[in-house]
Design an enzyme around this catalytic site. Structure first.
Site, mmCIF file in Angstrom:
data_model
loop_
_atom_site.group_PDB
_atom_site.id
_atom_site.type_symbol
_atom_site.label_atom_id
_atom_site.label_comp_id
_atom_site.label_asym_id
_atom_site.label_seq_id
_atom_site.Cartn_x
_atom_site.Cartn_y
_atom_site.Cartn_z
ATOM 1 N N ARG A 181 0.808 -1.209 0.000
ATOM 2 C CA ARG A 181 0.000 0.000 0.000
ATOM 3 C C ARG A 181 0.841 1.258 0.000
ATOM 4 O O ARG A 181 1.722 1.457 0.821
ATOM 5 C CB ARG A 181 -0.923 0.039 1.207
ATOM 6 C CG ARG A 181 -1.789 1.288 1.208
ATOM 7 C CD ARG A 181 -2.745 1.282 2.363
ATOM 8 N NE ARG A 181 -3.485 2.532 2.387
ATOM 9 C CZ ARG A 181 -4.805 2.606 2.310
ATOM 10 N NH1 ARG A 181 -5.531 1.537 2.186
ATOM 11 N NH2 ARG A 181 -5.407 3.770 2.358
ATOM 12 N N ARG A 205 -3.861 6.143 -4.258
ATOM 13 C CA ARG A 205 -3.493 4.970 -3.457
ATOM 14 C C ARG A 205 -3.450 3.698 -4.299
ATOM 15 O O ARG A 205 -4.185 3.563 -5.276
ATOM 16 C CB ARG A 205 -4.427 4.805 -2.253
ATOM 17 C CG ARG A 205 -5.882 4.501 -2.505
ATOM 18 C CD ARG A 205 -6.795 5.702 -2.672
ATOM 19 N NE ARG A 205 -6.629 6.823 -1.771
ATOM 20 C CZ ARG A 205 -7.219 6.907 -0.581
ATOM 21 N NH1 ARG A 205 -8.010 5.962 -0.156
ATOM 22 N NH2 ARG A 205 -7.045 7.957 0.161
ATOM 23 N N ASP A 265 -7.334 0.335 -1.792
ATOM 24 C CA ASP A 265 -8.203 0.754 -0.704
ATOM 25 C C ASP A 265 -9.288 -0.299 -0.568
ATOM 26 O O ASP A 265 -9.979 -0.598 -1.544
ATOM 27 C CB ASP A 265 -8.844 2.085 -1.120
ATOM 28 C CG ASP A 265 -9.121 2.998 0.040
ATOM 29 O OD1 ASP A 265 -8.735 2.659 1.172
ATOM 30 O OD2 ASP A 265 -9.723 4.057 -0.193
ATOM 31 N N ASP A 281 -12.597 -1.207 1.739
ATOM 32 C CA ASP A 281 -13.496 -0.652 2.745
ATOM 33 C C ASP A 281 -14.611 -1.637 3.075
ATOM 34 O O ASP A 281 -15.197 -2.226 2.167
ATOM 35 C CB ASP A 281 -14.167 0.626 2.224
ATOM 36 C CG ASP A 281 -13.195 1.779 2.046
ATOM 37 O OD1 ASP A 281 -12.297 1.939 2.901
ATOM 38 O OD2 ASP A 281 -13.334 2.524 1.055
HETATM 39 N N1 ROI Z 1 -12.335 8.309 -6.136
HETATM 40 C C1 ROI Z 1 -12.707 7.266 -6.888
HETATM 41 N N2 ROI Z 1 -13.182 7.486 -8.126
HETATM 42 N N3 ROI Z 1 -12.610 5.990 -6.450
HETATM 43 C C2 ROI Z 1 -12.133 5.714 -5.216
HETATM 44 O O1 ROI Z 1 -12.051 4.526 -4.830
HETATM 45 C C3 ROI Z 1 -11.743 6.772 -4.389
HETATM 46 N N4 ROI Z 1 -11.274 6.559 -3.131
HETATM 47 C C4 ROI Z 1 -10.956 7.548 -2.327
HETATM 48 C C5 ROI Z 1 -11.042 8.995 -2.763
HETATM 49 C C6 ROI Z 1 -9.677 9.631 -2.650
HETATM 50 C C7 ROI Z 1 -12.041 9.713 -1.866
HETATM 51 N N5 ROI Z 1 -11.495 9.142 -4.129
HETATM 52 C C8 ROI Z 1 -11.864 8.086 -4.894
HETATM 53 O O2 ROI Z 1 -10.559 7.285 -1.108
#
Ligand code: ROI
Length: 167
Positions: free
Chosen positions: A90, A100, A103, A105
């Site tokens: 990461r 990143r 991610d 979640d």
């Molecule tokens: N924007 C998009 N399109 N997809 C994401 O997974 C994503 N994840 C985030 C932030 C930076 C808010 N923007 C994102 O954490």
């Protein structure tokens, strides 16, 4: 035959990446999640190409949503997902809402609604994120998001904002 825990919960996990070969990041995260003890894959959405939410000086994202059945408690699931993020090297660029590599979640955990340090479920801001709602709708069109309403109603109020399904 050995026993297994019988209490299991349907949970939905959001996957996102915009660095270091996003498609490969998402694909290998899917495999790693499916291999976790106490987690079984139920469904995986298409991959979606999405424009960055937040700072615009970062690459576009690849997003997907995975449905699982799990007997891990929410915090154990979260820690397992964080371990996968770290295993995949990461990398985060910038402070808040920067690019990143991966991610993961916890979006939804059964019917539950809770807010504890490090984890708010359903995920905060889910209803504003087309890159979460549309993949979620694809795999769970009948879903009711605890505290927020039916996925169909949430989608009706959330513009695509450049989201497209990849083939
Ligand atoms: N924007 C998009 N399109 N997809 C994401 O997974 C994503 N994840 C985030 C932030 C930076 C808010 N923007 C994102 O954490």
């Amino acid at each position: 035959m050995k026993y297994t825990a019988s209490v299991s919960t349907v949970a939905y996990i959001g996957l996102g990446s915009n660095l270091e070969q996003p498609v490969a990041q998402i694909t290998s995260a899917r495999t790693a999640i499916a291999l976790l003890t106490g987690v079984k894959e139920l469904a995986f959405s298409s991959l979606y190409h999405s424009l960055p939410m937040g700072p615009q000086d970062q690459p576009d994202y690849v997003n997907a949503v995975m449905g699982v059945k799990t007997n891990l408690l929410p915090m154990a699931l979260l820690r397992s997902l964080q371990a996968i993020e770290n295993d995949q090297g990461r990398l985060r660029i910038g402070e808040r809402w920067g690019a990143r590599t991966l991610d993961l979640d916890v979006l939804i955990y059964g019917e539950q609604e809770f807010d504890v340090p490090d984890l708010t479920v359903p995920h905060k801001g889910l209803e504003e994120r087309s890159f979460v709602l549309y993949p979620l709708f694809e795999i769970a069109p009948q879903l009711r998001v605890p505290g927020k309403g039916f996925i169909t109603d949430l989608i009706a109020k959330c513009p695509l904002a450049g989201l497209r399904r990849m083939d």
